[in-house]
Design a protein around this motif. Structure first.
Motif, PDB file in Angstrom:
ATOM      1  N   UNK A  50     -56.679 -15.778 -33.954  1.00 61.08           N
ATOM      2  CA  UNK A  50     -56.593 -15.752 -32.488  1.00 61.08           C
ATOM      3  C   UNK A  50     -55.543 -16.751 -32.020  1.00 61.08           C
ATOM      4  N   UNK A  51     -55.622 -17.982 -32.542  1.00 63.61           N
ATOM      5  CA  UNK A  51     -54.666 -19.010 -32.107  1.00 63.61           C
ATOM      6  C   UNK A  51     -53.235 -18.576 -32.408  1.00 63.61           C
ATOM      7  N   UNK A  52     -53.022 -18.038 -33.623  1.00 67.08           N
ATOM      8  CA  UNK A  52     -51.692 -17.589 -34.015  1.00 67.08           C
ATOM      9  C   UNK A  52     -51.229 -16.437 -33.117  1.00 67.08           C
ATOM     10  N   UNK A  53     -52.135 -15.494 -32.894  1.00 68.80           N
ATOM     11  CA  UNK A  53     -51.722 -14.263 -32.223  1.00 68.80           C
ATOM     12  C   UNK A  53     -51.438 -14.481 -30.743  1.00 68.80           C
ATOM     13  N   UNK A  54     -52.202 -15.388 -30.104  1.00 67.62           N
ATOM     14  CA  UNK A  54     -51.940 -15.688 -28.696  1.00 67.62           C
ATOM     15  C   UNK A  54     -50.491 -16.149 -28.540  1.00 67.62           C
ATOM     16  N   UNK A  55     -50.074 -17.105 -29.378  1.00 64.60           N
ATOM     17  CA  UNK A  55     -48.731 -17.659 -29.202  1.00 64.60           C
ATOM     18  C   UNK A  55     -47.665 -16.631 -29.539  1.00 64.60           C
ATOM     19  N   UNK A  56     -47.885 -15.886 -30.622  1.00 61.02           N
ATOM     20  CA  UNK A  56     -46.793 -15.041 -31.099  1.00 61.02           C
ATOM     21  C   UNK A  56     -46.615 -13.821 -30.192  1.00 61.02           C
ATOM     22  N   UNK A  57     -47.729 -13.258 -29.735  1.00 65.10           N
ATOM     23  CA  UNK A  57     -47.606 -12.072 -28.886  1.00 65.10           C
ATOM     24  C   UNK A  57     -46.982 -12.453 -27.544  1.00 65.10           C
ATOM     25  N   UNK A  58     -47.351 -13.617 -27.029  1.00 62.39           N
ATOM     26  CA  UNK A  58     -46.738 -14.067 -25.784  1.00 62.39           C
ATOM     27  C   UNK A  58     -45.236 -14.268 -25.979  1.00 62.39           C
ATOM     28  N   UNK A  59     -44.870 -14.909 -27.095  1.00 61.65           N
ATOM     29  CA  UNK A  59     -43.450 -15.145 -27.350  1.00 61.65           C
ATOM     30  C   UNK A  59     -42.690 -13.827 -27.391  1.00 61.65           C
ATOM     31  N   UNK A  60     -43.254 -12.827 -28.069  1.00 64.57           N
ATOM     32  CA  UNK A  60     -42.546 -11.551 -28.194  1.00 64.57           C
ATOM     33  C   UNK A  60     -42.383 -10.881 -26.830  1.00 64.57           C
ATOM     34  N   UNK A  61     -43.396 -10.964 -25.987  1.00 58.02           N
ATOM     35  CA  UNK A  61     -43.254 -10.339 -24.669  1.00 58.02           C
ATOM     36  C   UNK A  61     -42.264 -11.106 -23.796  1.00 58.02           C
ATOM     37  N   UNK A  62     -42.207 -12.424 -23.954  1.00 51.36           N
ATOM     38  CA  UNK A  62     -41.191 -13.175 -23.205  1.00 51.36           C
ATOM     39  C   UNK A  62     -39.800 -12.768 -23.672  1.00 51.36           C
ATOM     40  N   UNK A  63     -39.647 -12.590 -24.990  1.00 49.20           N
ATOM     41  CA  UNK A  63     -38.348 -12.153 -25.519  1.00 49.20           C
ATOM     42  C   UNK A  63     -37.991 -10.788 -24.942  1.00 49.20           C
ATOM     43  N   UNK A  64     -39.002  -9.901 -24.868  1.00 45.71           N
ATOM     44  CA  UNK A  64     -38.758  -8.599 -24.271  1.00 45.71           C
ATOM     45  C   UNK A  64     -38.265  -8.740 -22.837  1.00 45.71           C
ATOM     46  N   UNK A  65     -38.872  -9.702 -22.105  1.00 49.21           N
ATOM     47  CA  UNK A  65     -38.414  -9.938 -20.742  1.00 49.21           C
ATOM     48  C   UNK A  65     -36.946 -10.319 -20.712  1.00 49.21           C
ATOM     49  N   UNK A  66     -36.529 -11.135 -21.678  1.00 52.07           N
ATOM     50  CA  UNK A  66     -35.128 -11.542 -21.732  1.00 52.07           C
ATOM     51  C   UNK A  66     -34.231 -10.372 -22.125  1.00 52.07           C
TER      52      UNK A  66
ATOM     53  N   UNK B 144     -51.193   1.684 -21.737  1.00 56.23           N
ATOM     54  CA  UNK B 144     -50.803   2.374 -20.514  1.00 56.23           C
ATOM     55  C   UNK B 144     -50.600   1.428 -19.348  1.00 56.23           C
ATOM     56  N   UNK B 145     -51.263   0.279 -19.397  1.00 51.78           N
ATOM     57  CA  UNK B 145     -51.194  -0.554 -18.201  1.00 51.78           C
ATOM     58  C   UNK B 145     -50.322  -1.791 -18.370  1.00 51.78           C
ATOM     59  N   UNK B 146     -50.278  -2.383 -19.564  1.00 53.22           N
ATOM     60  CA  UNK B 146     -49.534  -3.634 -19.680  1.00 53.22           C
ATOM     61  C   UNK B 146     -48.021  -3.490 -19.507  1.00 53.22           C
ATOM     62  N   UNK B 147     -47.380  -2.458 -20.073  1.00 53.84           N
ATOM     63  CA  UNK B 147     -45.914  -2.490 -20.098  1.00 53.84           C
ATOM     64  C   UNK B 147     -45.241  -2.488 -18.738  1.00 53.84           C
ATOM     65  N   UNK B 148     -45.905  -2.043 -17.687  1.00 54.81           N
ATOM     66  CA  UNK B 148     -45.186  -1.925 -16.420  1.00 54.81           C
ATOM     67  C   UNK B 148     -45.137  -3.224 -15.628  1.00 54.81           C
ATOM     68  N   UNK B 149     -46.001  -4.175 -15.957  1.00 52.70           N
ATOM     69  CA  UNK B 149     -46.059  -5.407 -15.168  1.00 52.70           C
ATOM     70  C   UNK B 149     -44.789  -6.234 -15.377  1.00 52.70           C
ATOM     71  N   UNK B 150     -44.513  -7.204 -14.497  1.00 51.31           N
ATOM     72  CA  UNK B 150     -43.358  -8.085 -14.707  1.00 51.31           C
ATOM     73  C   UNK B 150     -43.502  -8.831 -16.039  1.00 51.31           C
ATOM     74  N   UNK B 151     -42.364  -9.203 -16.635  1.00 46.03           N
ATOM     75  CA  UNK B 151     -42.372  -9.775 -17.990  1.00 46.03           C
ATOM     76  C   UNK B 151     -43.340 -10.944 -18.168  1.00 46.03           C
ATOM     77  N   UNK B 152     -43.296 -11.963 -17.294  1.00 47.69           N
ATOM     78  CA  UNK B 152     -44.211 -13.080 -17.547  1.00 47.69           C
ATOM     79  C   UNK B 152     -45.670 -12.666 -17.463  1.00 47.69           C
TER      80      UNK B 152
END
Lengths: 161, 553
Positions: B342-358, B245-253
């Motif tokens: 954890x190490x894998x998921x931090x990088x991959x989830x961030x990458x996917x949200x950056x892609x969403x921003x694009x 409910x809270x994460x999707x509305x913030x700016x992409x980065x």
């Protein structure tokens, strides 16, 4: 001060019942308020819960003693560590409450009410479930319903109106 | 290198101090965006370097400890970097640096386009640096209260970042987020009070010694209160509803860095307390059920959504379940698998949200109903999404596959019925993740825009929606506002493509590449996490390096 720690784990630590009751009262009242719809009441509830927890730290610091200054008899002073912790916690909660006040003011500015709004997404999924329909994403012929918050997030300029 | 050649412990506070000083500097330079950018990048790059040295040094010389303020141990505050903390620190600092580059690119592109910036830079830089300091502090904290302070630092800057700009949607999302965070902090404080009352210390190393002497009932209460507080922060199932409910509305980065880091700090805290304080925990079963429900219910949420950001938020919740699974196994293999995950998921989830921003930048929306043809519009973006999506779903040979195999292997090795159930749950979740992300791929990237359910509005609406690159204008985006009020629609590249700023694309590509890089170095990394896990399991390296002999009681 190292001598203090072992005394604390001795069973002789008798909790101060008055303080325990004050904690219970504050946290219970705070919880009741926090369950309310209005953000200001939620905020007041959070203040009360925070204060209740601050009192809890007085309970765990054991018997009351003299102010913990260097040079005092270590047996006579009260345990300084919980005081240090609770001071930090009070400062943090003060700042957070200030921020929450600003948020509720902004919410009131935007929507004219300080009620915490319904979860639009939740309502949408419930409606679809009631109508026994699949999400429109699966069925292109169906009239589309997009989540209001994603639409809102599409709004590129988050500036004040 | 001899251990005395350089005082490595002196490096330990730097990941906290540098961003804090940087925040002060960027606040002072608020009139000069260029100076702000240079300071932020320099600071975060320095933190990456420090974290790299710490990873190397903790691996060679064991945990690095610094007691702040020269109090007589164990009175002061200790900062501890062991293998786990150092690895978390390295991954998180790389992520914060790359997301910062993305945000700077976005800010510059917005000012070029004369669109009002989504990330008002004057507030953004100091807040972002404080967030980085809070994350580092949580990873390095050697006592429960300092961990609490670390949490509060990162939460407070996250409050500011999630409500950046103060639009209606963000205020609504921010309200939920702030209240939930306040509640979890209150629970954490109660837990700390209980721990102190029971043991007379909040130092983790001392607690590791003293909690063992407590009656099992008292220890259970302490464990449950700490676990509840951390589970809210990590978004473990019954306590995860706030996140989508809270994460999707913030700016992409901002969403990207939150998704990557904040929940993982909670996971880190769970790993730390479970292994160090409660090694013989009676709660393995409870944690396993929580892991299973987090995985399955989270991913079912993702399947039912039609917005890209929400789908990713639900996969985020769901994959937290994998890490809890690894922790719940309480075997060295399980813990090693969880750390790797954890190490894998931090990088991959961030990458996917950056892609969403694009995607949002390219198409003006992230709603699947109105997306299409992105593979044609930007083949590079499509490639990045495809690699990241396959990585998250665990398609061989990418790191997501290796991380999941590690966990499943540990689960099968334990061999209890519940562990088998979790193995099955993990595989099902992985398949459903693949399903949810393939849906995104086929709809947003592969089909033509004309096939999108709401693309007809695009053709039929000659007004503002027809302007190429027109931003969505939502009138009265409050609750109960139907989709009908939206006048603009996604318009895609066929006429006049809206190019993606090179900095943003570069940062996203780098983020994806880091995800792929984890695959390449998976062997050494797995060996490292195994060493980290065996340290955690034996507890002895941590305790002996933190506490001098005379206070080890």
């Amino acid at each position: 001060m190292t001598a203090l720690a072992p005394t604390l784990i001795e069973p002789s630590l008798q909790p101060n019942i008055t303080l325990v009751l004050v904690t219970v009262g504050l946290v219970a009242t705070g919880t009741a308020l926090a369950l309310d719809r209005s953000l200001v009441r939620v905020l007041l509830g959070m203040v009360l819960i925070g204060n209740g927890i601050a009192v809890l730290y007085l309970v765990i610091s054991g018997r009351a003693g003299r102010a913990p200054f260097v040079g005092e008899d270590p047996a006579a002073i009260s345990d300084p560590l919980p005081q240090a912790m609770v001071l930090t916690a009070i400062v943090i909660s003060l700042a957070t409450i200030g921020f929450l006040l600003a948020l509720s003011y902004r919410l009131w500015q935007i929507s004219g009410t300080d009620d915490v709004p319904d979860d639009a997404e939740d309502a949408r999924i419930q409606r679809l479930a009631l109508e026994d329909q699949t999400s429109s994403t699966y069925d292109p012929s169906e009239e589309s319903t997009t989540t209001s918050d994603e639409l809102a997030a599409d709004d590129g300029s988050p500036r004040a109106p | 290198m001899s251990p005395n050649a350089f005082p490595v412990p002196d490096l330990v506070p730097l990941p906290v101090l540098l961003p804090l000083l940087g925040a002060a500097l960027t606040l002072a330079f608020r009139r000069s965006p260029r100076l702000q950018r240079s300071v932020s990048i320099a600071v975060l790059a320095a933190v990456v370097a420090v974290a790299g040295v710490l990873v190397w040094q903790t691996d060679v010389n064991g945990p690095q400890v610094l007691w702040l303020g020269a109090w007589q141990e164990p009175l002061g505050i200790s900062l501890v970097a062991d293998r786990l903390s150092a690895l978390m620190l390295l991954v998180s600092s790389i992520v914060t640096l790359l997301v910062l580059v993305f945000a700077i690119g976005q800010g510059q592109a917005d000012s070029d386009d004369e669109i009002e910036s989504e990330t008002p830079l004057t507030i953004f830089h100091p807040t972002y640096l404080v967030l980085a300091a809070g994350v580092s502090n949580a990873f390095l904290a050697g006592d429960l209260f300092n961990l609490f302070v670390g949490f509060e630092i990162l939460l407070f800057s996250s409050y500011v970042l999630i409500t950046l700009g103060g639009s209606a949607a963000r205020i609504h999302a921010g309200t939920t987020y702030v209240v939930v965070s306040l509640l979890s902090s209150a629970l954490f404080l109660v837990g700390i009070a209980a721990v102190y009352a029971a043991t007379g210390t909040v130092n983790l190393a001392q607690l590791a010694i003293r909690i063992g002497d407590l009656p099992s009932g008292v220890a259970l209460v302490l464990q449950l209160s700490l676990l509840t507080a951390f589970a809210i922060k990590a978004a473990v199932f019954p306590l995860s509803a706030w996140l989508p409910d809270s994460y999707p509305t913030a700016p992409a980065p901002v969403t990207a860095v939150f998704a990557g880091l904040l929940t993982k700090v909670g996971v880190y805290a769970i790993i730390r307390t479970q292994t160090l304080l409660f090694p013989d925990s009676p709660l393995q079963g409870l944690l396993m059920w929580a892991a299973l429900l987090t995985m399955v219910i989270g991913i079912l949420g993702a399947v039912s959504q039609s917005g890209l950001k929400r789908i990713l938020s639900f996969t985020l919740v769901s994959h937290i379940g994998y890490m809890i699974f690894g922790i719940a196994l309480a075997t060295p293999e399980g813990t090693a698998g969880a750390i790797f995950y954890v190490a894998h998921h931090i990088t991959i989830q961030t990458a996917l949200f950056l892609i969403t921003g694009l995607v949002e930048r390219l198409a003006g929306t992230t709603s699947l109903d109105r997306l299409g043809g992105l593979a044609v519009a930007s083949p590079v973006l499509a490639t990045l999404f495809f690699v990241s999506a396959m990585n998250l779903s665990g398609i061989p040979p990418l790191s997501g596959f290796l991380a999941k195999v590690g966990l499943l292997h540990a689960g099968i090795e334990l061999g209890t019925p519940l562990a088998w159930l979790l193995v099955v749950g993990g595989i099902v979740t992985s398949l459903l993740t693949l399903y949810a992300l393939t849906k995104v791929w086929s709809q947003a990237f592969w089909r033509t825009l004309a096939d999108a359910p709401r693309s007809s509005e695009t053709a039929a609406a000659p007004q503002e929606g027809a302007l190429v690159g027109a931003r969505e204008t939502t009138h009265g985006s409050g609750p109960g506002t139907g989709p009908e009020t939206t006048t603009a629609s996604a318009v895609l590249a066929d006429a006049n493509p809206r190019t993606l700023p090179r900095t943003m694309l570069g940062a996203t590509a780098a983020m994806t590449l880091v995800g792929v890089l984890i695959t390449v170095v998976a062997g050494p990394l797995f060996a490292y996490t195994q060493r980290a896990a065996s340290d955690l399991m034996s507890r002895e390296p941590y305790v002996t390096s933190v506490l001098p002999v005379e206070v080890r009681r």
